[in-house]
Design a protein around this motif. Structure first.
Motif, PDB file in Angstrom:
ATOM      1  N   ASP A 311       0.820  -1.217   0.000  1.00  0.00           N
ATOM      2  CA  ASP A 311       0.000   0.000   0.000  1.00  0.00           C
ATOM      3  C   ASP A 311       0.855   1.270   0.000  1.00  0.00           C
ATOM      4  OD1 ASP A 311      -2.244  -1.569   0.027  1.00  0.00           O
ATOM      5  OD2 ASP A 311      -2.551  -1.441   2.190  1.00  0.00           O
ATOM      6  N   ASP A 312       2.102   1.149   0.464  1.00  0.00           N
ATOM      7  CA  ASP A 312       2.995   2.313   0.532  1.00  0.00           C
ATOM      8  C   ASP A 312       3.653   2.617  -0.810  1.00  0.00           C
ATOM      9  OD1 ASP A 312       2.364   2.186   3.169  1.00  0.00           O
ATOM     10  OD2 ASP A 312       4.403   1.987   3.920  1.00  0.00           O
ATOM     11  N   PHE A 313       3.523   1.711  -1.757  1.00  0.00           N
ATOM     12  CA  PHE A 313       4.262   1.873  -3.008  1.00  0.00           C
ATOM     13  C   PHE A 313       3.353   1.843  -4.230  1.00  0.00           C
ATOM     14  CE2 PHE A 313       7.400   0.641   0.075  1.00  0.00           C
ATOM     15  CZ  PHE A 313       8.476   1.452  -0.238  1.00  0.00           C
ATOM     16  N   ASN A 314       2.265   2.610  -4.123  1.00  0.00           N
ATOM     17  CA  ASN A 314       1.374   2.801  -5.263  1.00  0.00           C
ATOM     18  C   ASN A 314       2.013   3.837  -6.190  1.00  0.00           C
ATOM     19  OD1 ASN A 314      -0.664   3.703  -7.032  1.00  0.00           O
ATOM     20  ND2 ASN A 314      -2.277   3.249  -5.551  1.00  0.00           N
ATOM     21  N   VAL A 315       2.280   3.448  -7.430  1.00  0.00           N
ATOM     22  CA  VAL A 315       2.993   4.338  -8.348  1.00  0.00           C
ATOM     23  C   VAL A 315       2.191   5.588  -8.692  1.00  0.00           C
ATOM     24  CG1 VAL A 315       4.408   2.532  -9.382  1.00  0.00           C
ATOM     25  CG2 VAL A 315       2.166   3.053 -10.363  1.00  0.00           C
ATOM     26  N   ASN A 316       0.882   5.559  -8.421  1.00  0.00           N
ATOM     27  CA  ASN A 316       0.051   6.733  -8.697  1.00  0.00           C
ATOM     28  C   ASN A 316      -0.111   7.628  -7.471  1.00  0.00           C
ATOM     29  OD1 ASN A 316      -0.551   5.949 -11.425  1.00  0.00           O
ATOM     30  ND2 ASN A 316      -1.918   4.378 -10.593  1.00  0.00           N
ATOM     31  N   SER A 317       0.562   7.295  -6.378  1.00  0.00           N
ATOM     32  CA  SER A 317       0.461   8.086  -5.141  1.00  0.00           C
ATOM     33  C   SER A 317       1.831   8.490  -4.624  1.00  0.00           C
ATOM     34  CB  SER A 317      -0.287   7.285  -4.060  1.00  0.00           C
ATOM     35  OG  SER A 317      -1.560   6.894  -4.499  1.00  0.00           O
ATOM     36  N   VAL A 318       2.766   8.700  -5.538  1.00  0.00           N
ATOM     37  CA  VAL A 318       4.148   8.988  -5.150  1.00  0.00           C
ATOM     38  C   VAL A 318       4.250  10.229  -4.267  1.00  0.00           C
ATOM     39  CG1 VAL A 318       6.413   9.692  -6.025  1.00  0.00           C
ATOM     40  CG2 VAL A 318       5.185   7.824  -7.128  1.00  0.00           C
ATOM     41  N   THR A 319       3.662  11.338  -4.722  1.00  0.00           N
ATOM     42  CA  THR A 319       3.787  12.588  -3.960  1.00  0.00           C
ATOM     43  C   THR A 319       2.969  12.538  -2.683  1.00  0.00           C
ATOM     44  OG1 THR A 319       4.010  13.724  -6.086  1.00  0.00           O
ATOM     45  CG2 THR A 319       3.694  15.093  -4.147  1.00  0.00           C
ATOM     46  N   LYS A 320       1.796  11.953  -2.751  1.00  0.00           N
ATOM     47  CA  LYS A 320       0.961  11.826  -1.557  1.00  0.00           C
ATOM     48  C   LYS A 320       1.715  11.093  -0.457  1.00  0.00           C
ATOM     49  CE  LYS A 320      -3.444   9.946   0.087  1.00  0.00           C
ATOM     50  NZ  LYS A 320      -4.662   9.162  -0.289  1.00  0.00           N
ATOM     51  N   ASN A 321       2.380  10.003  -0.810  1.00  0.00           N
ATOM     52  CA  ASN A 321       3.144   9.247   0.172  1.00  0.00           C
ATOM     53  C   ASN A 321       4.362  10.032   0.650  1.00  0.00           C
ATOM     54  OD1 ASN A 321       1.470   6.982   0.220  1.00  0.00           O
ATOM     55  ND2 ASN A 321       2.508   6.026  -1.499  1.00  0.00           N
ATOM     56  N   ALA A 322       5.005  10.765  -0.264  1.00  0.00           N
ATOM     57  CA  ALA A 322       6.174  11.553   0.114  1.00  0.00           C
ATOM     58  C   ALA A 322       5.802  12.631   1.125  1.00  0.00           C
ATOM     59  CB  ALA A 322       6.809  12.185  -1.125  1.00  0.00           C
ATOM     60  N   VAL A 323       4.666  13.293   0.913  1.00  0.00           N
ATOM     61  CA  VAL A 323       4.194  14.318   1.848  1.00  0.00           C
ATOM     62  C   VAL A 323       3.844  13.677   3.190  1.00  0.00           C
ATOM     63  CG1 VAL A 323       2.335  15.969   2.325  1.00  0.00           C
ATOM     64  CG2 VAL A 323       3.422  15.917   0.065  1.00  0.00           C
ATOM     65  N   ARG A 324       3.225  12.519   3.136  1.00  0.00           N
ATOM     66  CA  ARG A 324       2.893  11.807   4.388  1.00  0.00           C
ATOM     67  C   ARG A 324       4.162  11.491   5.169  1.00  0.00           C
ATOM     68  NH1 ARG A 324       2.652   6.415   5.063  1.00  0.00           N
ATOM     69  NH2 ARG A 324       2.422   6.005   2.834  1.00  0.00           N
ATOM     70  N   HIS A 325       5.228  11.149   4.473  1.00  0.00           N
ATOM     71  CA  HIS A 325       6.480  10.840   5.145  1.00  0.00           C
ATOM     72  C   HIS A 325       7.115  12.087   5.761  1.00  0.00           C
ATOM     73  CE1 HIS A 325       6.808   7.068   2.392  1.00  0.00           C
ATOM     74  NE2 HIS A 325       6.124   6.825   3.489  1.00  0.00           N
ATOM     75  N   VAL A 326       6.976  13.232   5.081  1.00  0.00           N
ATOM     76  CA  VAL A 326       7.475  14.485   5.669  1.00  0.00           C
ATOM     77  C   VAL A 326       6.708  14.791   6.954  1.00  0.00           C
ATOM     78  CG1 VAL A 326       7.726  16.979   5.368  1.00  0.00           C
ATOM     79  CG2 VAL A 326       8.216  15.444   3.444  1.00  0.00           C
ATOM     80  N   LEU A 327       5.395  14.652   6.896  1.00  0.00           N
ATOM     81  CA  LEU A 327       4.574  14.867   8.093  1.00  0.00           C
ATOM     82  C   LEU A 327       4.986  13.898   9.197  1.00  0.00           C
ATOM     83  CD1 LEU A 327       1.072  15.220   6.374  1.00  0.00           C
ATOM     84  CD2 LEU A 327       2.349  17.062   7.488  1.00  0.00           C
ATOM     85  N   GLY A 328       5.245  12.653   8.808  1.00  0.00           N
ATOM     86  CA  GLY A 328       5.635  11.643   9.788  1.00  0.00           C
ATOM     87  C   GLY A 328       6.946  11.960  10.468  1.00  0.00           C
ATOM     88  N   LYS A 329       7.901  12.504   9.701  1.00  0.00           N
ATOM     89  CA  LYS A 329       9.199  12.855  10.290  1.00  0.00           C
ATOM     90  C   LYS A 329       9.053  13.934  11.356  1.00  0.00           C
ATOM     91  CE  LYS A 329      12.237  11.650   6.402  1.00  0.00           C
ATOM     92  NZ  LYS A 329      11.300  10.922   5.573  1.00  0.00           N
ATOM     93  N   PHE A 330       7.995  14.752  11.235  1.00  0.00           N
ATOM     94  CA  PHE A 330       7.774  15.812  12.218  1.00  0.00           C
ATOM     95  C   PHE A 330       6.595  15.491  13.145  1.00  0.00           C
ATOM     96  CE2 PHE A 330      10.259  17.830   8.942  1.00  0.00           C
ATOM     97  CZ  PHE A 330      11.169  18.569   9.679  1.00  0.00           C
ATOM     98  N   HIS A 331       6.222  14.212  13.148  1.00  0.00           N
ATOM     99  CA  HIS A 331       5.201  13.705  14.079  1.00  0.00           C
ATOM    100  C   HIS A 331       3.868  14.441  13.951  1.00  0.00           C
ATOM    101  CE1 HIS A 331       8.695  11.710  15.723  1.00  0.00           C
ATOM    102  NE2 HIS A 331       9.265  12.866  15.940  1.00  0.00           N
ATOM    103  N   VAL A 332       3.491  14.746  12.705  1.00  0.00           N
ATOM    104  CA  VAL A 332       2.206  15.390  12.440  1.00  0.00           C
ATOM    105  C   VAL A 332       1.281  14.359  11.808  1.00  0.00           C
ATOM    106  CG1 VAL A 332       0.998  17.199  11.171  1.00  0.00           C
ATOM    107  CG2 VAL A 332       3.267  17.649  12.134  1.00  0.00           C
ATOM    108  N   ASP A 333       0.103  14.163  12.383  1.00  0.00           N
ATOM    109  CA  ASP A 333      -0.860  13.213  11.850  1.00  0.00           C
ATOM    110  C   ASP A 333      -1.411  13.701  10.512  1.00  0.00           C
ATOM    111  OD1 ASP A 333      -3.961  12.351  11.688  1.00  0.00           O
ATOM    112  OD2 ASP A 333      -2.806  10.783  12.708  1.00  0.00           O
ATOM    113  N   GLU A 334      -1.447  12.817   9.523  1.00  0.00           N
ATOM    114  CA  GLU A 334      -1.905  13.188   8.178  1.00  0.00           C
ATOM    115  C   GLU A 334      -3.333  13.719   8.195  1.00  0.00           C
ATOM    116  OE1 GLU A 334      -2.125  11.185   3.703  1.00  0.00           O
ATOM    117  OE2 GLU A 334      -1.899   9.910   5.471  1.00  0.00           O
ATOM    118  N   HIS A 335      -4.211  13.121   8.997  1.00  0.00           N
ATOM    119  CA  HIS A 335      -5.613  13.554   9.033  1.00  0.00           C
ATOM    120  C   HIS A 335      -5.756  14.905   9.736  1.00  0.00           C
ATOM    121  CE1 HIS A 335      -6.784   9.718   7.396  1.00  0.00           C
ATOM    122  NE2 HIS A 335      -6.140   9.081   8.364  1.00  0.00           N
TER     123      HIS A 335
END
Length: 515
Positions: A311-335
Motif C-alpha cells: 500500500d505504501d508503493f502505489n505508483v500513482n500516489s508517489v507525492t501523496k506518500n512523500a508528503v505523508r512521510h514528511v509529516l511523519g518525520k515531524f510527528h504530524v498526523d496526516e488527518h
C-alpha cells in the motif's frame, strides 16, 4: 528483507565506484538514509585483455569491501545485500571474484544481470517521480541501461555494454578528449542507440540516473546560480546540455576539476558521459533531460519493500506518500493536517469565482501546501515560517519538480507580505510576477484558515460568504466553544482584507442554537 525498521545495508559494486548505503524504512517516515560511503575504484579499468578482472582489481574490491564490513560491524548492521553490476558481471573470472570476496570478507556478492539492472532503475524512477511516460538512461562506468515506460508500465529495456569509464578507456588516449576522439565517440554511441528501433523519436522526457547525470545537473545549477537545493527531478533542456558541452570543451582536465558542481574524481569521464546523453536526446527526440537521484540502490530496496508494504508503493500516489512521510518525520498526523481543508476550499473556490485570486492548476499541490503549512513550528514556534521555507526548499519530495517545490515552500511558509517577498526575492528567475501574486494571495488564505485551527480540532463545520459593495461577510457555523477560533479569525482577517480591499466582517453561529 524483514518488514521492520532496523537498519539494513546495500553495497553497490559498480564499474566506477563502490558505495555503501545504510537505511531503514517505516510506513510513517518512509525510507531514511543513515549513512552513505563511496570509494572510486574504477574496476572496469582493471579488466585485462582476456576479459578478466586483474589481481590488482580483485585486491582493490576486497580491500574496499573489507573496510565496509568493519563499518557495518561497528554499526551492528547484519542485514547486507551486495550487488555487483557491469565490471564484475562482464568479467570472465566472475565466479572466482565472488568466491574470494566471500572467503576474505564474509560478504556474499550477488551479480545483477543487465535486465535486472535496467528494471531496478525503472522501478526507482516510477516510485520517486510523477512522470507517467518517459525513457530512462542509467549510465554507469561499464554499462548503460535504458528503458521505456508508458503510464508507469515498462514497455522495453536494453543494456548497452559501454559506460563512462569504458568509453574513456576506448576513446581517450591522453587524459583529455580531443575533437577527433569526441567525433569518434559520438559516431559510436549514435550507431549503438540507433540500433534500438523502439528508441527512435519517442518524444518523451528523458530521466537520467547515475553519478555522471548528477554531476551535469549540479554543474547546470551552479552556472545558473540556482539556489534551490536538491537535484532530484532537476530539469535541463537540450540547449543547457549544449552550453555545458561548450563549457567543457573550453576547459583542460585540470580546468574541469575546478568547475563548480563537478566532482574532481569524475572530471576525466564527464565529457564521454555528457556527449552520450546529448546523442541519446537526439535519437529519442526529447526536449527535456531530468535527473533522478533514485537509481539502482533504491530500486533494489523498493523491490524488497514492496513485498511487505504494497500500500505504501502505489505508483500513482508517489507525492501523496512523500508528503505523508514528511509529516511523519515531524510527528504530524496526516488527518489532523487536513483539518478545516473543506472550509479553506469553500473560501478558495468562492474567491476564485469572484476574481479575487487566480486558482492554481495543480489542486494536489494546493492540498500538500495546506498540509505542510508551517511544519517548521515543530522545530520552533516563533520562527515557524522561516524553518518551513528552509525545510521545503532543501528537502527532496518525490514526485514534485523543483519549481513546484518552491511554490509549495512559498505557500506553506506564508506569514505576511514582507516575509513572502524576502523568500521569493531569493529566486528572481524562477517565479514570475503573475505567479508571485497568485501564490501570495493563496498563501494568505491558507494562513487565515489554518490560523483558526488552534487546537487541531476546530469546531467550525461550515462557512458561507456574502459580499456587497463595501464589505465581505463570513458566516461560520460552529459547534460548541469557539472563543479561540473567533479570536484568531479577528486577528488574521487583515490578510483577507489585503486581497479583497474591502472590510471583512466575521460571524460565528452555533449550529445547535440555529436548530
Amino acid at each position: 528483507m524483514k518488514p521492520i525498521s532496523e537498519q539494513k545495508a546495500i553495497i553497490d559494486i559498480g564499474s566506477n565506484s563502490i558505495r555503501l548505503v545504510v537505511f531503514s524504512y517505516s510506513s510513517k517516515e518512509g525510507l531514511v538514509e543513515h549513512y552513505n560511503y563511496k570509494t572510486v575504484a574504477r574496476l572496469s579499468m582493471h579488466i585485462d585483455t582476456f576479459g578478466n578482472l586483474s589481481e590488482e582489481g580483485i585486491h582493490l574490491l576486497i580491500e574496499t569491501l573489507f573496510n565496509f564490513k568493519k563499518i557495518l560491524d561497528d554499526l551492528s548492521v547484519t542485514d547486507v545485500f551486495a550487488a555487483a553490476t557491469a565490471a564484475v558481471r562482464q568479467a570472465e573470472n566472475r565466479e572466482t571474484i565472488i568466491t574470494k570476496v566471500k572467503q576474505q570478507t564474509d560478504i556474499k556478492v550477488t551479480i545483477i544481470s543487465a535486465k535486472e539492472e535496467a528494471y531496478y532503475g525503472y522501478l526507482a524512477v516510477i516510485h520517486s517521480t510523477s512522470i507517467p511516460s518517459a525513457v530512462t538512461i542509467d549510465m554507469g562506468g561499464g554499462s548503460t541501461e535504458v528503458t521505456y515506460f508508458e503510464n508507469k508500465e515498462m514497455k522495453f529495456s536494453h543494456s548497452f555494454p559501454f559506460g563512462a569509464v569504458s568509453l574513456k578507456k576506448r576513446f581517450i588516449t591522453n587524459g583529455f578528449m580531443t575533437t577527433e576522439e569526441k567525433i569518434s565517440l559520438i559516431e559510436f554511441v549514435r550507431e549503438q542507440f540507433q540500433s534500438l528501433e523502439w528508441l527512435h523519436n519517442l518524444q518523451v522526457p528523458i530521466i537520467a540516473i547515475g553519478g555522471s547525470a548528477r554531476n551535469i545537473a549540479q554543474v547546470d545549477q551552479e552556472r545558473k546560480n540556482n539556489s534551490l537545493h536538491g537535484t532530484h527531478q532537476y530539469e535541463l533542456s537540450t540547449v543547457d546540455l549544449q552550453e555545458i558541452s561548450y563549457k567543457f570543451t573550453q576547459s583542460s582536465l585540470e580546468g574541469l576539476k575546478k568547475i563548480d558542481g563537478l566532482s574532481s574524481d569524475r572530471a576525466d569521464i564527464i565529457v564521454p558521459a555528457l556527449e552520450t546523453f546529448r546523442v541519446f536526446m537526439e535519437v529519442v527526440q526529447s526536449m527535456v533531460f531530468i535527473y533522478s537521484k533514485k537509481g539502482l540502490r533504491e530500486g533494489v530496496i523498493y523491490a524488497q519493500l514492496i513485498k511487505y508494504f504494497p500500500d505504501d508503493f502505489n505508483v500513482n500516489s508517489v507525492t501523496k506518500n512523500a508528503v505523508r512521510h514528511v509529516l511523519g518525520k515531524f510527528h504530524v498526523d496526516e488527518h489532523i493536517s487536513l483539518h478545516l481543508y473543506e472550509i479553506f476550499s469553500s473560501i478558495y473556490n468562492k474567491f476564485g469565482q469572484w476574481g479575487y485570486i487566480t486558482p492554481m492548476q495543480n489542486d494536489a499541490l494546493l492540498q500538500y501546501a495546506y498540509q505542510l503549512f508551517h511544519i517548521g513550528k515543530e522545530i520552533d514556534q516563533e520562527a515557524s515560517s522561516q524553518h518551513t521555507f528552509y525545510l521545503l526548499t532543501n528537502l527532496t519530495i518525490d514526485g514534485i519538480s523543483n519549481k513546484d517545490r518552491l511554490k509549495l515552500a512559498l505557500l506553506a511558509s506564508y506569514k505576511n507580505k514582507d516575509t513572502f517577498k524576502q523568500y521569493i526575492d531569493l529566486y528572481p528567475h524562477t517565479i514570475n510576477s503573475t505567479e508571485s501574486k497568485q501564490l501570495r494571495d493563496i498563501g494568505a488564505l491558507i494562513r487565515f484558515t489554518k490560523g483558526m485551527d488552534v487546537l487541531g480540532r476546530s469546531h467550525i463545520k461550515n462557512v458561507s460568504i456574502k459580499r456587497s459593495m463595501d464589505k465581505i461577510e463570513f458566516i461560520f457555523l460552529v459547534v460548541g466553544n469557539n472563543i479561540l477560533e473567533q479570536y484568531q479569525a479577528e486577528k488574521l482577517k487583515k490578510h483577507i482584507e489585503k486581497i479583497v480591499h474591502v472590510e471583512v466582517e466575521l460571524k460565528f453561529l452555533d449550529m445547535e442554537e440555529i436548530e
